[in-house]
Design a protein around this motif. Structure first.
Motif: not given
Length: 245
Positions: A31-35, A129-132, A178-181, A188-189
């Motif tokens: 994933p991701t684009a904006p949350v 998100g801020l996950t990593d 980017r890929k969260p986690g 990853t793009r």
């Protein structure tokens, strides 16, 4: 098989091409684009239903902040073309949103864009998100997953001739393209390499970035010690005029 030595070399080469976080290269998977999520206040929980809105965020921006986000890092750029910004961490309480200190920051050399492209020297506007986290230095005690890795190298000099050494001592990945986690070093793009990536919060080196947001090392460490995955932290970032929409 890509060896550790090869990984570090590839990362350093990508930094020289694109700056923060090796934004130019890497495998594509995730994933991701904006949350985006339901507007805050939809939860029955009294903390979630606090009516106050974070100052400086307009209706459109506020609608993109997830309802379960109880920590919000707001990066407010001085202007659409400015590399200067401020960072404030907000925490949701039963009485409403409580602001931390205002920290000076740098963003990309050419300011901000709502359609960031790799190498455009703009920081992406949005809610992410801020996950990593990770860094060249050991984990200072953050609750975020932390990748302590020698791959967090920052060679060369910045746009104003300042040394970049130490800029990646501490980083927090911003979940743009980017890929969260995964480690901030993961390439990853999901939107494709053309849309850039490797957008991080990292240690300030005294000048504009390629797309990241940078703050003083002491503030990076404080942020790492404060952010809590259980509180679903996000960053809201953009120039002042864009955020008030």
């Amino acid at each position: 098989m890509i060896t550790y030595r090869s990984r570090v070399a590839l990362f350093a080469a990508s930094f020289l091409l694109t700056g923060c976080g090796g934004a130019a290269a890497g495998p594509e998977h995730g994933p991701t684009a904006p949350v985006t999520a339901a507007a805050p206040g939809s939860s029955a929980n009294s903390v979630k239903s606090a009516p106050q809105r974070i100052p400086g965020l307009g209706t459109r921006t506020w609608a993109a902040v997830p309802a379960d986000a109880d920590q919000v890092v707001v990066v407010t750029g001085r202007g659409i073309d400015s590399p200067l910004a401020t960072v404030v961490l907000y925490r949701r309480t039963e009485a409403g949103w409580r602001a931390g200190e205002s920290w000076p920051a740098h963003n990309a050399l050419r300011g901000w864009s709502d359609h960031h492209m790799g190498g455009d020297l703009h920081s992406p506007i949005g809610v992410y998100g801020l996950t990593d986290a990770g860094g060249l230095l050991r984990d200072p005690g953050t609750k975020l997953p932390y990748d302590h890795d020698s791959g967090f190298q920052s060679p060369g000099t910045g746009f104003e001739g300042e040394p970049l050494d130490g800029a990646f001592d501490y980083v927090i990945a911003i979940n743009y393209n980017r890929k969260p986690g995964t480690s901030p070093l993961d390439w990853t793009r999901p939107l494709g390499t053309g849309r850039g990536g490797g957008i991080w919060l990292h240690v300030d080196h005294g000048g504009p970035t390629h797309g990241c947001v940078s703050i003083a090392e002491q503030h990076m460490k404080e942020l790492l010690l404060t952010l809590d995955p259980a509180l679903h932290p996000v960053v809201v970032m953009g120039d002042r005029a864009s955020l008030v929409r």
